[in-house]
Design a protein around this motif. Structure first.
Motif, PDB file in Angstrom:
ATOM      1  N   PHE A  33     -17.983 -95.074 -28.894  1.00  0.00           N
ATOM      2  CA  PHE A  33     -18.869 -94.003 -29.335  1.00  0.00           C
ATOM      3  C   PHE A  33     -19.267 -93.175 -28.121  1.00  0.00           C
ATOM      4  O   PHE A  33     -19.040 -93.557 -26.975  1.00  0.00           O
ATOM      5  CB  PHE A  33     -20.108 -94.562 -30.048  1.00  0.00           C
ATOM      6  CG  PHE A  33     -21.094 -95.274 -29.150  1.00  0.00           C
ATOM      7  CD1 PHE A  33     -22.175 -94.595 -28.602  1.00  0.00           C
ATOM      8  CD2 PHE A  33     -20.952 -96.625 -28.861  1.00  0.00           C
ATOM      9  CE1 PHE A  33     -23.088 -95.244 -27.781  1.00  0.00           C
ATOM     10  CE2 PHE A  33     -21.855 -97.286 -28.046  1.00  0.00           C
ATOM     11  CZ  PHE A  33     -22.925 -96.593 -27.501  1.00  0.00           C
ATOM     12  N   GLN A  56     -22.305 -89.961 -31.406  1.00  0.00           N
ATOM     13  CA  GLN A  56     -21.101 -89.670 -32.191  1.00  0.00           C
ATOM     14  C   GLN A  56     -20.246 -90.930 -32.265  1.00  0.00           C
ATOM     15  O   GLN A  56     -19.804 -91.455 -31.245  1.00  0.00           O
ATOM     16  CB  GLN A  56     -20.313 -88.533 -31.544  1.00  0.00           C
ATOM     17  CG  GLN A  56     -18.998 -88.212 -32.246  1.00  0.00           C
ATOM     18  CD  GLN A  56     -18.270 -87.053 -31.586  1.00  0.00           C
ATOM     19  OE1 GLN A  56     -18.883 -86.063 -31.207  1.00  0.00           O
ATOM     20  NE2 GLN A  56     -16.965 -87.176 -31.439  1.00  0.00           N
ATOM     21  N   VAL A  57     -20.033 -91.417 -33.495  1.00  0.00           N
ATOM     22  CA  VAL A  57     -19.273 -92.649 -33.715  1.00  0.00           C
ATOM     23  C   VAL A  57     -17.998 -92.321 -34.489  1.00  0.00           C
ATOM     24  O   VAL A  57     -18.075 -91.840 -35.626  1.00  0.00           O
ATOM     25  CB  VAL A  57     -20.107 -93.685 -34.496  1.00  0.00           C
ATOM     26  CG1 VAL A  57     -19.304 -94.966 -34.714  1.00  0.00           C
ATOM     27  CG2 VAL A  57     -21.412 -93.988 -33.763  1.00  0.00           C
ATOM     28  N   PRO A  58     -16.820 -92.565 -33.923  1.00  0.00           N
ATOM     29  CA  PRO A  58     -15.572 -92.321 -34.657  1.00  0.00           C
ATOM     30  C   PRO A  58     -15.451 -93.257 -35.864  1.00  0.00           C
ATOM     31  O   PRO A  58     -15.838 -94.426 -35.797  1.00  0.00           O
ATOM     32  CB  PRO A  58     -14.485 -92.634 -33.616  1.00  0.00           C
ATOM     33  CG  PRO A  58     -15.173 -92.548 -32.288  1.00  0.00           C
ATOM     34  CD  PRO A  58     -16.577 -93.001 -32.533  1.00  0.00           C
ATOM     35  N   TYR A  59     -14.922 -92.734 -36.959  1.00  0.00           N
ATOM     36  CA  TYR A  59     -14.684 -93.573 -38.132  1.00  0.00           C
ATOM     37  C   TYR A  59     -13.825 -94.778 -37.771  1.00  0.00           C
ATOM     38  O   TYR A  59     -13.972 -95.859 -38.334  1.00  0.00           O
ATOM     39  CB  TYR A  59     -13.964 -92.766 -39.222  1.00  0.00           C
ATOM     40  CG  TYR A  59     -14.859 -91.876 -40.057  1.00  0.00           C
ATOM     41  CD1 TYR A  59     -16.138 -91.521 -39.634  1.00  0.00           C
ATOM     42  CD2 TYR A  59     -14.414 -91.377 -41.280  1.00  0.00           C
ATOM     43  CE1 TYR A  59     -16.946 -90.701 -40.399  1.00  0.00           C
ATOM     44  CE2 TYR A  59     -15.216 -90.554 -42.060  1.00  0.00           C
ATOM     45  CZ  TYR A  59     -16.478 -90.217 -41.614  1.00  0.00           C
ATOM     46  OH  TYR A  59     -17.279 -89.405 -42.381  1.00  0.00           O
ATOM     47  N   TYR A  61     -13.840 -96.707 -35.408  1.00  0.00           N
ATOM     48  CA  TYR A  61     -14.592 -97.844 -34.872  1.00  0.00           C
ATOM     49  C   TYR A  61     -15.229 -98.682 -35.980  1.00  0.00           C
ATOM     50  O   TYR A  61     -15.454 -99.880 -35.829  1.00  0.00           O
ATOM     51  CB  TYR A  61     -15.680 -97.324 -33.927  1.00  0.00           C
ATOM     52  CG  TYR A  61     -16.791 -98.302 -33.662  1.00  0.00           C
ATOM     53  CD1 TYR A  61     -16.603 -99.389 -32.819  1.00  0.00           C
ATOM     54  CD2 TYR A  61     -18.037 -98.154 -34.266  1.00  0.00           C
ATOM     55  CE1 TYR A  61     -17.624-100.295 -32.584  1.00  0.00           C
ATOM     56  CE2 TYR A  61     -19.058 -99.050 -34.043  1.00  0.00           C
ATOM     57  CZ  TYR A  61     -18.850-100.122 -33.198  1.00  0.00           C
ATOM     58  OH  TYR A  61     -19.861-101.009 -32.976  1.00  0.00           O
ATOM     59  N   ARG A 109      -8.805 -90.572 -35.959  1.00  0.00           N
ATOM     60  CA  ARG A 109      -9.635 -90.144 -34.833  1.00  0.00           C
ATOM     61  C   ARG A 109     -10.209 -88.742 -35.054  1.00  0.00           C
ATOM     62  O   ARG A 109     -11.016 -88.269 -34.255  1.00  0.00           O
ATOM     63  CB  ARG A 109      -8.815 -90.160 -33.543  1.00  0.00           C
ATOM     64  CG  ARG A 109      -8.392 -91.550 -33.124  1.00  0.00           C
ATOM     65  CD  ARG A 109      -7.617 -91.519 -31.822  1.00  0.00           C
ATOM     66  NE  ARG A 109      -7.135 -92.852 -31.472  1.00  0.00           N
ATOM     67  CZ  ARG A 109      -6.392 -93.117 -30.408  1.00  0.00           C
ATOM     68  NH1 ARG A 109      -6.040 -92.138 -29.596  1.00  0.00           N
ATOM     69  NH2 ARG A 109      -5.999 -94.351 -30.158  1.00  0.00           N
ATOM     70  N   TRP A 112     -15.608 -88.443 -37.564  1.00  0.00           N
ATOM     71  CA  TRP A 112     -16.668 -89.183 -36.893  1.00  0.00           C
ATOM     72  C   TRP A 112     -18.003 -88.879 -37.555  1.00  0.00           C
ATOM     73  O   TRP A 112     -18.140 -87.922 -38.319  1.00  0.00           O
ATOM     74  CB  TRP A 112     -16.723 -88.825 -35.404  1.00  0.00           C
ATOM     75  CG  TRP A 112     -16.874 -87.360 -35.141  1.00  0.00           C
ATOM     76  CD1 TRP A 112     -18.020 -86.616 -35.191  1.00  0.00           C
ATOM     77  CD2 TRP A 112     -15.834 -86.444 -34.817  1.00  0.00           C
ATOM     78  NE1 TRP A 112     -17.765 -85.303 -34.912  1.00  0.00           N
ATOM     79  CE2 TRP A 112     -16.422 -85.162 -34.677  1.00  0.00           C
ATOM     80  CE3 TRP A 112     -14.455 -86.579 -34.621  1.00  0.00           C
ATOM     81  CZ2 TRP A 112     -15.682 -84.033 -34.356  1.00  0.00           C
ATOM     82  CZ3 TRP A 112     -13.724 -85.441 -34.309  1.00  0.00           C
ATOM     83  CH2 TRP A 112     -14.335 -84.202 -34.177  1.00  0.00           C
ATOM     84  N   ASP A 113     -18.984 -89.697 -37.251  1.00  0.00           N
ATOM     85  CA  ASP A 113     -20.340 -89.517 -37.769  1.00  0.00           C
ATOM     86  C   ASP A 113     -21.263 -89.180 -36.607  1.00  0.00           C
ATOM     87  O   ASP A 113     -21.205 -89.819 -35.555  1.00  0.00           O
ATOM     88  CB  ASP A 113     -20.816 -90.801 -38.464  1.00  0.00           C
ATOM     89  CG  ASP A 113     -22.166 -90.620 -39.135  1.00  0.00           C
ATOM     90  OD1 ASP A 113     -22.308 -89.674 -39.928  1.00  0.00           O
ATOM     91  OD2 ASP A 113     -23.074 -91.433 -38.873  1.00  0.00           O
ATOM     92  N   SER A 182     -19.074 -85.603 -27.251  1.00  0.00           N
ATOM     93  CA  SER A 182     -18.158 -86.180 -26.267  1.00  0.00           C
ATOM     94  C   SER A 182     -17.956 -85.279 -25.057  1.00  0.00           C
ATOM     95  O   SER A 182     -17.374 -85.697 -24.051  1.00  0.00           O
ATOM     96  CB  SER A 182     -16.803 -86.469 -26.917  1.00  0.00           C
ATOM     97  OG  SER A 182     -16.189 -85.259 -27.342  1.00  0.00           O
TER      98      SER A 182
END
Length: 257
Positions: A33, A56-59, A61, A109, A112-113, A182
């Protein structure tokens, strides 16, 4: 006319990395993240200013579970604030629910959330620790950063931290921004991108300011910084808070080492 100088350091990646999908979910070869902690004036409360924290968290993950026609993931975020000497200051925690339309989104990738938190802190330097934990797998990751909380009323003209922006949308005369947490840009055609920041005019006189900006690239192998783009623009500012969205046009960032 007043003059402001902005310096932005970018992490630049190729477009191939940004668009590639993987058939293996939760690949930990990529960053789990991202987070940014940015200082703004807020409501100018005596002795403190506001810190905006974006995560920001990538799906990819997250662990998604099929529920009806959709795929759902839940994760927990904990933000801890301490002094640089390790003294506890405050903490905030919350959960996020993410709903994907199909399985392909859950391993992409490109999705993301983004979540955010706002904290008012006394002036000074702080360590921000962010932990993200998937509530299904209980797998968690932690990252740390430093933020300086400043007194924006100290000088006649002051400026907030800079936020990189992924996109700007306009509807009914109101512009909405989506942060680029990011702090990455792609090499595809050296496309324009945006910066958001606030300028605080602590006088009772409206004025024009001349903004000079410079973008530097860090060459890790050679341990040096290289100026890859610069420019100048003017903005009219009124007394008080002024929100500015600056478009960096045709940056010609020059990817590669």
């Amino acid at each position: 006319m007043k003059k402001l100088v902005l310096v932005l350091t970018l992490l630049m990646i190729t477009s191939a990395f940004a668009q590639v999908e993987t058939s293996t979910p939760r690949s930990y070869a990529i960053p789990q993240f991202y987070f940014n902690a940015l200082n703004f004036a807020g409501d100018m409360t005596q002795g403190e200013s506001r810190v905006d924290i974006y995560i920001q968290v990538p799906y990819e993950y997250l662990q998604f579970v099929k529920e009806g026609d959709y795929y759902v993931a839940n994760y927990e975020i904990t933000v801890n604030v301490s002094t640089l000497k390790g003294k506890y200051v405050t903490e905030k925690a919350w959960t996020q629910k993410v709903v994907a339309d199909n399985f392909d989104q859950t391993i992409s990738r490109a999705f993301w959330d983004i979540s955010q938190a706002f904290l008012n802190l006394p002036f000074g330097d702080y360590k921000i620790t962010v932990q993200v934990m998937d509530l299904d797998t209980k797998r968690g990751f932690k990252k740390e950063g430093i933020v300086s909380v400043r007194n924006f009323a100290k000088n006649p003209i002051t400026i907030s931290d800079l936020m990189m922006v992924s996109s700007v949308k306009s509807e009914n005369g109101i512009r909405t921004i989506i942060p680029n947490v990011s702090n990455t840009v792609t090499s595809a055609e050296n496309k324009n991108f945006y910066l958001f920041f606030e300028v605080y005019n602590n006088t009772d006189v409206s004025d024009s300011i001349n903004i000079t900006y410079k973008i530097t690239k860090i060459k890790k192998r050679k341990k040096e910084q290289l100026t890859v783009h610069n420019g100048t623009t003017s903005e009219f500012i009124k007394p008080g808070k002024n929100s500015i969205i600056l478009e960096i046009k045709e940056p010609q960032l020059g990817f590669g080492d």
